[in-house]
Enzyme design. Structure first.
Site, PDB file in Angstrom:
ATOM      1  N   GLU A 199       0.883  -1.167   0.000  1.00 57.82           N
ATOM      2  CA  GLU A 199       0.000   0.000   0.000  1.00 57.82           C
ATOM      3  C   GLU A 199       0.912   1.206   0.000  1.00 57.82           C
ATOM      4  O   GLU A 199       1.654   1.456   0.959  1.00 57.82           O
ATOM      5  CB  GLU A 199      -0.922   0.043   1.213  1.00 57.82           C
ATOM      6  CG  GLU A 199      -1.933   1.197   1.096  1.00 57.82           C
ATOM      7  CD  GLU A 199      -2.326   1.814   2.408  1.00 57.82           C
ATOM      8  OE1 GLU A 199      -2.376   3.064   2.475  1.00 57.82           O
ATOM      9  OE2 GLU A 199      -2.586   1.063   3.356  1.00 57.82           O
ATOM     10  N   CYS A 219      -3.128   7.785   5.138  1.00 64.46           N
ATOM     11  CA  CYS A 219      -3.029   7.025   3.892  1.00 64.46           C
ATOM     12  C   CYS A 219      -4.183   7.356   2.959  1.00 64.46           C
ATOM     13  O   CYS A 219      -3.990   7.517   1.754  1.00 64.46           O
ATOM     14  CB  CYS A 219      -3.028   5.522   4.185  1.00 64.46           C
ATOM     15  SG  CYS A 219      -1.649   4.967   5.196  1.00 64.46           S
TER      16      CYS A 219
END
Length: 460
Positions: free
Chosen positions: A230, A264
């Site tokens: 990620e 994020c």
């Protein structure tokens, strides 16, 4: 002798913590111990592993009064927000709840002649490389399901949050998880790459920068080691003409600014239908002007410093370049802005996709807002990105949100919310955001491998 890792506190630039990295020999020895311990761990009943992991989670929760100010010192999040244990516990608890069903054998068929089924078996030793922005919640996404599935876990945490992995390992060991089954290690980049290239691990999960993800994939090249990543994000919000305006402003601006924008799935660009644009902008500016920038140890502070002066410098550069190219900055420099890690949160308009601010990840308290006239225009702009983690759609029309969502290149589509990770859904991305998926039943699938059994019975 390894190198010294130093956590520089954004509060005042002092060294808050330091640890020596393992030598290459000691690192390989640590992984060897993990591999030796893994088979016994995997042989334990699933419910026993679940119980021990959740006891470890509870032990982390018992440390929360110490963890919260520690996080403020390490990465600048204000103590008023109380740390990460709520999300940490929610994610682990969900993965514990679905473990039996997710890891159950897949029965293909049995008759007088054959028994056929597919098992899900652990990879073996899993390396988790965790980031500093949410050091506990991001780590537990993989640590909990990996351990529950029967893997051993080696955790390498970011230098900026040097003590987080150490605390997790200590808590889990105190709860009864064998010390060799869940280890926290301090490694330099070269040793990490050497371990991966040397087939020390059976699976690698990395959360961090695009450059870091590329380094992980290069190290694993030719080893057939699975790598889940990620990486960067440039998550958009789209406010349609029928949106609940107040809810949209409150949620999207919080999604852009919370944790000093270091999320994020934080909102980094907002597209607003022309009919709501002026009202949205007015309300957004009012919210940000009400923030108090200051020391994260002060209970009155609502936005603290960025985690590192270097990170703040990149955001300042993006803002300055955008303003020079014609963007309008709406927030005057705040009293707490020191030109270093303490950075005034900013809203920019008259932005275009020619500006780095609207293309490259900012990962700071800044958002560009653009006016749009249609779904088609918004979709084109949302997809005009190298990244694809989440998108936040604001409308009262569920079917419209689904139709727009189907056309967006992203890992998750939100409607009327943003900046949240639902452990029941797969956490995943596309394009330069990376590949793989965490949490949900798919998280278990990625942390195990299928093993087929085709058993012919002998008559008589």
């Amino acid at each position: 002798m390894g190198q010294t890792l130093k956590c520089i506190s954004p509060i005042d630039g002092s060294v808050f913590a330091e640890r020596e990295t393992l030598s290459r020999e000691a690192a390989f020895d640590a992984v060897a111990r993990a591999r030796s311990a893994q088979t016994g761990w995997a042989a334990r009943p699933l419910q026993e592993r679940i119980g021990l992991v959740m006891a470890g989670v509870a032990a982390v929760g018992a440390m929360n009064d110490e963890i919260v100010p520690e996080l403020a010192h390490m990465m600048g999040r204000p103590v008023r927000y109380g740390g990460e244990f709520g999300g940490f516990n929610e994610r682990a608890s969900h993965m514990a709840k679905i473990a039996v069903e997710s890891l159950a054998d897949i029965e293909v068929g049995e008759d007088a002649g054959f028994k056929r089924y597919i098992k899900r078996v652990p990879h073996g030793v899993v390396l988790v490389v965790a980031p500093w922005n949410y050091p506990y919640m991001t780590a537990i996404n993989t640590v909990a399901p990996a351990l529950i599935a029967g893997n051993a876990v080696v955790l390498k945490h970011a230098t900026q949050t040097l003590l987080a992995g150490e605390r997790m390992a200590q808590a889990f060991a105190s709860a009864g998880v064998p010390a060799d089954v869940f280890q926290n290690v301090f490694l330099d980049h070269d040793t990490t790459s050497a371990l991966i290239a040397g087939k020390a691990f059976n699976f690698v999960n990395f959360t961090g920068s695009v450059g870091g993800g590329k380094a992980m994939e290069r190290a694993a090249a030719g080893t057939f080691t699975g790598v889940g990543t990620e990486l960067g994000g440039k998550d958009p919000g789209y406010v349609m003409e029928d949106a609940d305006l107040d809810a949209a402003v409150d949620t999207l601006i919080d999604g852009a600014m919370f944790n000093s924008g270091q999320c994020c799935c934080g909102i980094e660009r907002i597209y607003v239908h022309e009919s709501l644009y002026d009202a949205f902008l007015e309300k957004a500016i009012a919210i940000v002007k009400g923030y108090k920038l200051g020391s994260p140890l002060d209970a009155e502070t609502t936005i603290g410093p960025m985690a590192n002066v270097r990170f703040a410098g990149e955001v300042r550069s993006q803002i300055a370049e955008a303003v020079e190219a014609g963007a309008v900055a709406h927030i005057e420099t705040m009293d707490g802005d020191d030109g270093g890690a303490y950075l005034t949160p900013q809203i920019l308009t008259d932005v275009t996709h020619d500006m780095r601010l609207m293309r490259e990840e900012s990962f700071g308290p800044v958002v560009g807002i653009m006016k749009v006239s249609s779904d088609a225009e918004a979709i084109e702009l949302m997809n005009d990105s190298d990244f694809g983690l989440t998108a936040s759609l604001w409308t009262r029309d569920l079917e419209r949100a689904q139709a727009v969502g189907d056309r967006i290149e992203t890992g998750t589509v939100f409607m009327n919310r943003a900046d949240y990770l639902d452990p029941g859904l797969c956490w995943t991305g596309c394009k330069d955001t990376g590949r793989g998926g965490g949490l949900s039943v798919i998280g278990y699938h990625n942390l195990t491998r299928p093993k087929s059994y085709h058993l012919k019975k002998v008559a008589g």
